[in-house]
Design a protein around this motif. Sequence first.
Motif, PDB file in Angstrom:
ATOM      1  N   ALA A 287      40.118  37.416  48.844  1.00  0.00           N
ATOM      2  CA  ALA A 287      41.431  37.602  49.178  1.00  0.00           C
ATOM      3  C   ALA A 287      41.560  39.279  48.667  1.00  0.00           C
ATOM      4  CB  ALA A 287      41.651  37.772  47.961  1.00  0.00           C
ATOM      5  N   ASN A 288      40.900  39.390  50.046  1.00  0.00           N
ATOM      6  CA  ASN A 288      40.380  41.255  49.609  1.00  0.00           C
ATOM      7  C   ASN A 288      40.925  41.872  48.587  1.00  0.00           C
ATOM      8  OD1 ASN A 288      39.889  43.318  52.218  1.00  0.00           O
ATOM      9  ND2 ASN A 288      41.640  43.286  51.663  1.00  0.00           N
ATOM     10  N   LEU A 289      39.717  41.217  47.087  1.00  0.00           N
ATOM     11  CA  LEU A 289      40.019  42.060  45.839  1.00  0.00           C
ATOM     12  C   LEU A 289      39.111  42.861  45.962  1.00  0.00           C
ATOM     13  CD1 LEU A 289      41.980  39.214  44.380  1.00  0.00           C
ATOM     14  CD2 LEU A 289      43.107  40.952  45.392  1.00  0.00           C
ATOM     15  N   ALA A 290      37.924  42.227  46.321  1.00  0.00           N
ATOM     16  CA  ALA A 290      36.718  43.209  45.903  1.00  0.00           C
ATOM     17  C   ALA A 290      37.190  44.568  46.862  1.00  0.00           C
ATOM     18  CB  ALA A 290      35.504  42.636  45.944  1.00  0.00           C
ATOM     19  N   ASN A 291      37.586  44.625  47.500  1.00  0.00           N
ATOM     20  CA  ASN A 291      37.215  46.175  48.430  1.00  0.00           C
ATOM     21  C   ASN A 291      38.418  46.874  48.595  1.00  0.00           C
ATOM     22  OD1 ASN A 291      34.645  45.131  49.868  1.00  0.00           O
ATOM     23  ND2 ASN A 291      35.834  43.443  50.697  1.00  0.00           N
TER      24      ASN A 291
ATOM     25  N   ASP B 132      46.186  43.050  42.774  1.00  0.00           N
ATOM     26  CA  ASP B 132      46.525  44.196  43.437  1.00  0.00           C
ATOM     27  C   ASP B 132      45.330  44.851  42.589  1.00  0.00           C
ATOM     28  OD1 ASP B 132      46.641  44.784  40.425  1.00  0.00           O
ATOM     29  OD2 ASP B 132      48.118  46.451  40.801  1.00  0.00           O
ATOM     30  N   GLY B 133      44.027  44.289  41.933  1.00  0.00           N
ATOM     31  CA  GLY B 133      42.630  44.870  41.774  1.00  0.00           C
ATOM     32  C   GLY B 133      42.746  45.120  40.715  1.00  0.00           C
ATOM     33  N   SER B 134      43.133  45.743  40.003  1.00  0.00           N
ATOM     34  CA  SER B 134      43.867  46.391  38.847  1.00  0.00           C
ATOM     35  C   SER B 134      43.315  45.575  37.413  1.00  0.00           C
ATOM     36  CB  SER B 134      45.030  47.478  38.340  1.00  0.00           C
ATOM     37  OG  SER B 134      46.111  46.230  38.191  1.00  0.00           O
TER      38      SER B 134
ATOM     39  N   SER C 288      36.326  53.075  40.808  1.00  0.00           N
ATOM     40  CA  SER C 288      35.453  51.687  40.429  1.00  0.00           C
ATOM     41  C   SER C 288      35.821  50.853  40.147  1.00  0.00           C
ATOM     42  CB  SER C 288      35.493  52.611  38.234  1.00  0.00           C
ATOM     43  OG  SER C 288      36.314  52.413  38.029  1.00  0.00           O
ATOM     44  N   GLU C 289      37.501  50.228  39.783  1.00  0.00           N
ATOM     45  CA  GLU C 289      38.364  49.217  39.827  1.00  0.00           C
ATOM     46  C   GLU C 289      37.688  48.027  40.885  1.00  0.00           C
ATOM     47  OE1 GLU C 289      41.929  51.404  37.395  1.00  0.00           O
ATOM     48  OE2 GLU C 289      42.268  49.687  39.146  1.00  0.00           O
ATOM     49  N   SER C 290      37.524  48.580  41.571  1.00  0.00           N
ATOM     50  CA  SER C 290      37.687  47.850  42.821  1.00  0.00           C
ATOM     51  C   SER C 290      36.584  46.589  42.761  1.00  0.00           C
ATOM     52  CB  SER C 290      37.332  48.673  44.038  1.00  0.00           C
ATOM     53  OG  SER C 290      36.220  49.106  44.322  1.00  0.00           O
ATOM     54  N   LYS C 291      35.547  47.269  41.915  1.00  0.00           N
ATOM     55  CA  LYS C 291      34.067  46.739  41.309  1.00  0.00           C
ATOM     56  C   LYS C 291      34.341  45.893  40.287  1.00  0.00           C
ATOM     57  CE  LYS C 291      31.446  50.123  43.612  1.00  0.00           C
ATOM     58  NZ  LYS C 291      30.303  51.239  43.523  1.00  0.00           N
ATOM     59  N   ILE C 292      35.119  45.657  39.794  1.00  0.00           N
ATOM     60  CA  ILE C 292      35.412  44.771  38.881  1.00  0.00           C
ATOM     61  C   ILE C 292      35.800  43.274  39.218  1.00  0.00           C
ATOM     62  CG2 ILE C 292      37.657  44.167  37.047  1.00  0.00           C
ATOM     63  CD1 ILE C 292      37.842  46.841  37.031  1.00  0.00           C
ATOM     64  N   ILE C 293      34.709  42.080  38.742  1.00  0.00           N
ATOM     65  CA  ILE C 293      35.039  40.930  38.850  1.00  0.00           C
ATOM     66  C   ILE C 293      36.060  40.268  38.665  1.00  0.00           C
ATOM     67  CG2 ILE C 293      34.147  38.553  38.123  1.00  0.00           C
ATOM     68  CD1 ILE C 293      31.188  40.476  37.072  1.00  0.00           C
TER      69      ILE C 293
END
Length: 383
Positions: A279-283, A298-300, A288-293
């Motif tokens: 879903a392109n959420l981890a990238n 929107d990745g937040s 640092s938020e991009s690495k949150i599980i």
Amino acid sequence: MASFQRYTTKQGQMWLFKMDTGINPQTGKRKTTTRRGFKTKKEAQIAANKLEQELISGTSIDNINITFEDVFTQWFSSHSKTIKPSTRKSIESKFKKHILPRFGKLKINEITKAYCQKMINEIAEIITSVNDIKIQANQIFKYAVKMDIIQKNPLEYVSIPKQQKDLINEDNHVNQRNYWKKDEVKQFLAITRQELSLRDHTLFHLLIYTGARKGELLALKWDDIDFETGFIRLTKTLFHNEGKFIFQTSKTKESKRLISLDTKTLSLLKKWRVEQIQANLANVGNNSESKIIFTRDDGSPMRLAYLNDKLSAVIKKYKLHRITIHGLRHTHASLLFEAGASIKEVQERLGHSDIQMTMNIYTHVTDDLKEQTTEKFQRYIEL
């Protein structure tokens, strides 16, 4: 202790004394007062002794107009610098809602034991955590004693009234349990697997299978999971304050812990990671938020209240036994006890700094465990 000095005026020789009168609650600095105009040293000594007694009893003009809120402001200005934002917000909320409306405008040296008991009784009728309110208010009175503003703490011997839930019988107490039994856990996870997104199902699975706090799970990053050894590292928690997300270190060293994960949980996490990447959420970006599980679309970071809302909705829809998010943590502990884990093992897994917290859960273990205890006794005595 006063010091005395003779000085010369147009009217002749006069006496004065100087005395340390304690600490100013507005500035935090020590105060010294000077009184003049005494004809003899004996008169100055009598006046100094009188002032000293007034200071001891709290009736001195220097202390007589100081309010509870004045002392709170001074205490909190220094205390707030030593605590985390989440703790600071919690303390401010308790004072604003329950303590300052009842004590704030009162002169602190006029607050009596009877008034304190009356206020604690009133608060106990509104909330169950009245003991915590007493602890917070007590810090102000202790600070006032320390700063020589008052002589005695009027809250010291105030008692906490029994909550109604503490007076109900054992049959009624069963209905108050804030945890699920094993069959209820299986039913709930079967529902979340079918009804909720993989992200939400994984979150609830982790809450039950690890006993972690929701803030700990929502602060997790992928590098906190060791898929090789099967361990999860809990070292921080997510906190939301004034529209901002803050990642705080764990409150105590016991809260920072490494706990093992079973193969089922590891498999579920791997499955969620694949879906998140797809879903392109981890990238998203390089922060640092991009690495949150567990994130929003929107990745937040996720809202802390989100899981509360989801849990309530599922319980209501399927008429499940009502528990809170914290009840899932109790559920994990209760099931560990049923599985044969020791109190020390449960304490370490849950990250309790005080074993009494674990013992409190142990005293509310499921009926199944109580029945097993009875059966063990029967088998032993009949051998």
